[in-house]
Enzyme design. Structure first.
Site, mmCIF file in Angstrom:
data_model
loop_
_atom_site.group_PDB
_atom_site.id
_atom_site.type_symbol
_atom_site.label_atom_id
_atom_site.label_comp_id
_atom_site.label_asym_id
_atom_site.label_seq_id
_atom_site.Cartn_x
_atom_site.Cartn_y
_atom_site.Cartn_z
ATOM 1 N N ASP A 1 9.375 46.853 52.463
ATOM 2 C CA ASP A 1 9.305 47.207 51.039
ATOM 3 C C ASP A 1 10.480 46.614 50.271
ATOM 4 O O ASP A 1 11.544 46.372 50.837
ATOM 5 C CB ASP A 1 9.289 48.746 50.915
ATOM 6 C CG ASP A 1 8.757 49.196 49.566
ATOM 7 O OD1 ASP A 1 8.192 48.366 48.823
ATOM 8 O OD2 ASP A 1 8.911 50.394 49.248
ATOM 9 N N HIS B 1 7.947 38.167 47.408
ATOM 10 C CA HIS B 1 7.040 38.160 48.563
ATOM 11 C C HIS B 1 7.274 36.892 49.401
ATOM 12 O O HIS B 1 7.254 36.929 50.622
ATOM 13 C CB HIS B 1 5.585 38.221 48.116
ATOM 14 C CG HIS B 1 5.234 39.480 47.362
ATOM 15 N ND1 HIS B 1 5.567 40.727 47.830
ATOM 16 C CD2 HIS B 1 4.593 39.681 46.179
ATOM 17 C CE1 HIS B 1 5.116 41.650 46.967
ATOM 18 N NE2 HIS B 1 4.544 41.033 45.959
ATOM 19 N N LEU C 1 5.795 39.058 72.791
ATOM 20 C CA LEU C 1 5.652 40.070 71.735
ATOM 21 C C LEU C 1 4.220 40.137 71.195
ATOM 22 O O LEU C 1 3.589 39.110 70.970
ATOM 23 C CB LEU C 1 6.604 39.709 70.580
ATOM 24 C CG LEU C 1 6.531 40.591 69.342
ATOM 25 C CD1 LEU C 1 7.221 41.928 69.609
ATOM 26 C CD2 LEU C 1 7.173 39.903 68.139
HETATM 27 C C1 IPE Z 1 4.054 50.203 51.342
HETATM 28 O O1 IPE Z 1 4.781 49.764 50.267
HETATM 29 C C2 IPE Z 1 3.038 49.174 51.727
HETATM 30 C C3 IPE Z 1 3.561 47.931 52.294
HETATM 31 C C4 IPE Z 1 4.807 47.682 52.556
HETATM 32 C C5 IPE Z 1 2.561 46.929 52.573
HETATM 33 P P1 IPE Z 1 4.372 50.151 48.767
HETATM 34 O O2 IPE Z 1 5.413 49.586 47.892
HETATM 35 O O3 IPE Z 1 2.969 49.729 48.505
HETATM 36 O O4 IPE Z 1 4.408 51.737 48.829
HETATM 37 P P2 IPE Z 1 4.731 52.789 47.680
HETATM 38 O O5 IPE Z 1 3.851 52.436 46.523
HETATM 39 O O6 IPE Z 1 6.173 52.648 47.372
HETATM 40 O O7 IPE Z 1 4.403 54.114 48.298
HETATM 41 C C1 IPE Z 2 6.476 45.231 49.547
HETATM 42 O O1 IPE Z 2 7.220 44.972 48.410
HETATM 43 C C2 IPE Z 2 5.375 44.230 49.758
HETATM 44 C C3 IPE Z 2 4.025 44.766 49.568
HETATM 45 C C4 IPE Z 2 3.726 46.005 49.335
HETATM 46 C C5 IPE Z 2 2.930 43.815 49.688
HETATM 47 P P1 IPE Z 2 6.809 45.570 46.999
HETATM 48 O O2 IPE Z 2 5.949 44.581 46.298
HETATM 49 O O3 IPE Z 2 6.228 46.924 47.146
HETATM 50 O O4 IPE Z 2 8.227 45.651 46.284
HETATM 51 P P2 IPE Z 2 8.764 46.777 45.298
HETATM 52 O O5 IPE Z 2 8.563 48.106 45.977
HETATM 53 O O6 IPE Z 2 7.973 46.661 44.044
HETATM 54 O O7 IPE Z 2 10.202 46.429 45.117
HETATM 55 MG MG MG Z 3 7.045 48.803 47.153
#
Ligand code: IPE
Ligand code: IPE
Ligand code: MG
Length: 260
Positions: A28, A45, A139
């Site tokens: 995240d 990303h 792995l």
């Molecule tokens: C969780 O992250 C999903 C992934 C890392 C793929 P999100 O950013 O989507 O989760 P929330 O919205 O903070 O719960």
């Molecule tokens: C996690 O990073 C990647 C995915 C959920 C695909 P986020 O896109 O959720 O990044 P934040 O939480 O907005 O910083």
């Molecule tokens: Mg996120």
């Protein structure tokens, strides 16, 4: 048994021999990483893909058995169409570019989640990459794609209910093992360690059943900044924990036979 190369790596990183068998990561913070730099979210990303490469390679070198990465949740389909489209493009690129690297590191690629929801060309890239790495014995890299822990449980419950209805299973005979074996993670060891980056204290519908006795390591580091030193810190944190599994004595390392 550790190979001499693994033993040297453990020593270099000041790690003890008992490593988690299965590490799961909620990757995240890509969006926040990009925002801090006044860049579009997709740049976060893209940078996150570099962290994936580094952590996958290191996990393999250390001799960790399985690494499950939360790459896209079912809830992530709610994001703006443009971001979802760019994420899918990035996933396609990752699958195309990484097969060589995975083969070189003896990594077997697998997926969990509703991959049937993904664009057809991604499904085909996934099939190719999984086919090409099927023989790898190192792995197991598990990408959670269009994954939802609740959906996985519903799927498992439906399978079990059908068996019971057909008379192949008595409801009283349902155990933890029955459920564990009906989930998409059935062939993986118990999740010993869950890492979540970017400081959020929630599970966000990740491996709900599987996290029952996992140790949690939550770091403020954003996923694109999460590299070798951060992963080593998480492993050291794990090695310092007392795992009790409800008992009173501390159990060292991973105990994977309690549920299955
Ligand atoms: C969780 O992250 C999903 C992934 C890392 C793929 P999100 O950013 O989507 O989760 P929330 O919205 O903070 O719960
Ligand atoms: C996690 O990073 C990647 C995915 C959920 C695909 P986020 O896109 O959720 O990044 P934040 O939480 O907005 O910083
Ligand atoms: Mg996120």
């Amino acid at each position: 048994m550790d190979t001499p190369k693994q033993a040297a790596l453990l020593k270099r990183h000041r790690l003890k021999p008992h490593l988690p068998r299965h590490v799961a990561i909620i990757m995240d913070g890509n969006g926040r990483w990009a925002k801090k730099r006044h860049l579009p979210r997709i740049a976060g990303h893209r940078a996150g893909a570099h962290s994936i490469r580094e952590i996958v390679r290191l996990s393999g070198e250390l001799g960790i058995e399985a690494l499950t990465l939360y790459a896209f949740s079912t809830e992530n389909w709610r994001r703006p169409k443009k971001e979802v489209g760019l994420l899918m493009q990035l996933l396609k690129q990752y699958l195309r570019n990484e097969v060589g690297e995975l083969l070189e590191n003896n990594v077997q690629l697998k997926t969990i989640g509703n991959t049937g929801d993904l664009p057809l060309e991604i499904q085909s890239e996934l099939r190719k990459a999984m086919g090409a790495t099927a023989h790898c014995t190192g792995l197991k890299l598990v990408l959670a794609l269009s994954y939802s822990g609740r959906a996985d449980l519903i799927h498992a419950i439906k399978r079990i209910a059908k068996k019971a209805k057909a008379g192949h299973l008595h409801p009283e005979a349902i155990t933890e093992k029955t459920i564990g074996q009906s989930l998409s993670t059935a062939d993986l060891p118990e999740v010993d360690l869950l890492i979540r980056t970017s400081g959020e204290f929630r599970v966000s519908n990740f491996l709900l059943w599987e996290l029952a006795y996992s140790e949690f390591h939550i770091t403020k580091t954003l996923w694109p900044d999460f590299r070798t030193p951060h992963f080593i810190a998480a492993l050291r944190d794990f090695q310092g924990r007392q795992r009790r599994f409800g008992g009173v004595e501390s159990i060292v390392g991973s105990v994977t036979s309690w549920a299955r």
